[in-house]
Write an enzyme that holds these catalytic residues in place. Structure first.
Site, PDB file in Angstrom:
ATOM      1  N   LYS A  94       0.845  -1.200   0.000  1.00 44.61           N
ATOM      2  CA  LYS A  94       0.000   0.000   0.000  1.00 44.61           C
ATOM      3  C   LYS A  94       0.882   1.253   0.000  1.00 44.61           C
ATOM      4  O   LYS A  94       0.620   2.216  -0.704  1.00 44.61           O
ATOM      5  CB  LYS A  94      -0.941  -0.028   1.219  1.00 44.61           C
ATOM      6  CG  LYS A  94      -2.067  -1.037   1.031  1.00 44.61           C
ATOM      7  CD  LYS A  94      -2.874  -1.315   2.282  1.00 44.61           C
ATOM      8  CE  LYS A  94      -3.818  -2.496   1.981  1.00 44.61           C
ATOM      9  NZ  LYS A  94      -4.634  -2.916   3.110  1.00 44.61           N
ATOM     10  N   GLN A 132      -5.222  -1.994   9.272  1.00 46.58           N
ATOM     11  CA  GLN A 132      -5.024  -3.284   8.599  1.00 46.58           C
ATOM     12  C   GLN A 132      -5.677  -4.416   9.406  1.00 46.58           C
ATOM     13  O   GLN A 132      -5.413  -4.556  10.595  1.00 46.58           O
ATOM     14  CB  GLN A 132      -3.519  -3.540   8.420  1.00 46.58           C
ATOM     15  CG  GLN A 132      -3.193  -4.759   7.603  1.00 46.58           C
ATOM     16  CD  GLN A 132      -3.635  -4.645   6.145  1.00 46.58           C
ATOM     17  OE1 GLN A 132      -3.502  -3.608   5.518  1.00 46.58           O
ATOM     18  NE2 GLN A 132      -4.175  -5.727   5.612  1.00 46.58           N
ATOM     19  N   ASP A 169     -11.287   2.300   3.138  1.00 48.09           N
ATOM     20  CA  ASP A 169     -11.602   0.881   2.930  1.00 48.09           C
ATOM     21  C   ASP A 169     -13.110   0.702   2.705  1.00 48.09           C
ATOM     22  O   ASP A 169     -13.563  -0.366   2.286  1.00 48.09           O
ATOM     23  CB  ASP A 169     -11.201   0.063   4.173  1.00 48.09           C
ATOM     24  CG  ASP A 169      -9.864  -0.655   3.997  1.00 48.09           C
ATOM     25  OD1 ASP A 169      -9.422  -0.798   2.844  1.00 48.09           O
ATOM     26  OD2 ASP A 169      -9.279  -1.072   5.021  1.00 48.09           O
TER      27      ASP A 169
END
Ligand code: NDP
Length: 286
Positions: free
Chosen positions: A53, A97, A120
């Site tokens: 990322k 995460q 997200d």
């Protein structure tokens, strides 16, 4: 033999467009989009995802920062960390995460993130917006699949779409997006009866189960488009998807490989969400 849908190529083209939009945004505002990633603990797979990322951000010219926290971080410490990050203007998007160590409540963590910085798209507000088709962000993996279909000129309208898997991050939003694209959608899961009978109806078959070689050739209709979301390890520890690729490709009209398919697109869509977040926060969107 089916066409291999090249996730790397689609990803490269999409990232080029993102970099162009970033440059335009910089021209208008003098600022670049910023992404913060929080990782708790030492899960090796999570560390690889986080590194990728960060690399993705560098590639398109975004600012990024990674906050590593020890595995015994408390809910209070994590909350404080998230709140201190999201209060900063230069951070347009944040993600924590997953998975988190088991003593931390993932749902509560997601709820802390302000929906406008939730790149997200896991916050209930963003999930609800997807339901009604009025959204700023889409969850990255299903969004990546839709981008691949669009890139390949595969029209979903009127097609029989079967999604195997009903998780909140892949299966359910995937089904919603296919429905919004006018597909006729069936969602399957571990309690589905006669699964092969259902999957054989699919013009577009998406598998998000998490089991190597789960989708075999006899489960696939001749000429179907097969999208493999799975990220698994085979007996020899090699990365593989859910689909028995070598046999299914003989029947499919198009198929995504693993690696080189949906996985790379997922990070690309995270970059797109970060850009959209910056555009919305700086009121410079197109
Ligand atoms: P989950 O474990 O949350 O969901 C798996 C789904 O598969 C569940 O809905 C489950 O059904 C269903 N399932 C399990 N066994 C069967 C069966 N025998 N028949 C039919 N359905 C079954 O996984 P995720 O959705 O998070 O991920 C799925 C896969 O995609 C994993 O391999 C993961 O690594 C990968 N992934 C890949 C990403 C990428 O970027 N390419 C991103 C995210 C995930 P039930 O609900 O009934 O239990």
């Amino acid at each position: 033999m089916g066409k291999i849908i090249d996730g790397k190529l689609i990803s490269r083209d999409t990232r080029e467009k993102i970099a162009e939009r970033r440059a335009a945004l910089y021209e208008k505002t003098g600022k670049v989009p910023g992404l913060a990633v929080v990782i708790v603990g030492d899960d090796p797979a999570s560390k690889v995802y986080v590194r990728n990322k960060k690399k993705g951000c560098e590639e398109v010219g975004f600012y990024s920062e990674v906050h590593e926290m020890p595995a015994d971080t408390t809910m209070e410490e994590l909350t404080e960390k998230i709140l201190s990050i999201v209060s900063r203007d230069e951070i347009n998007g944040i993600l924590v995460q997953l998975p988190l160590p088991s003593h931390l409540d993932e749902r509560r963590v997601i709820d802390i993130i302000p929906p406008e910085k939730d790149v997200d798209a896991f916050h209930p507000v963003n999930t609800g917006k997807i339901m009604i088709g009025n959204y700023c962000f889409l969850p990255c993996t299903p969004a990546g699949v839709m981008k691949m279909l669009e890139y390949e000129g595969i029209d979903v309208t009127g097609k029989e779409c079967v999604v195997v898997g009903r998780s909140n991050i892949v299966g359910k939003p995937m089904a919603m997006l296919l429905l919004q694209a006018n597909g006729t959608v069936t969602v399957c899961h571990s309690r589905t009866r006669n699964l092969p009978e259902v999957t054989r109806r699919a013009d577009i078959l998406v598998s998000a189960v998490g089991r190597p070689k789960f989708i075999t050739a006899d489960m696939v209709k001749e000429g179907a488009v097969v999208i493999d979301v799975g990220m698994n390890r085979d007996e020899s520890g090699k990365l593989c998807g859910d689909v028995d690729f070598d046999n299914v490709i003989e029947k499919a009209s198009a198929i995504t490989p693993v690696p080189g398919g949906v996985g790379v697109m997922t990070i690309t869509m995270l970059l797109e969400n970060t850009l959209r977040a910056a555009e919305a926060q700086w009121k410079c969107g197109k």
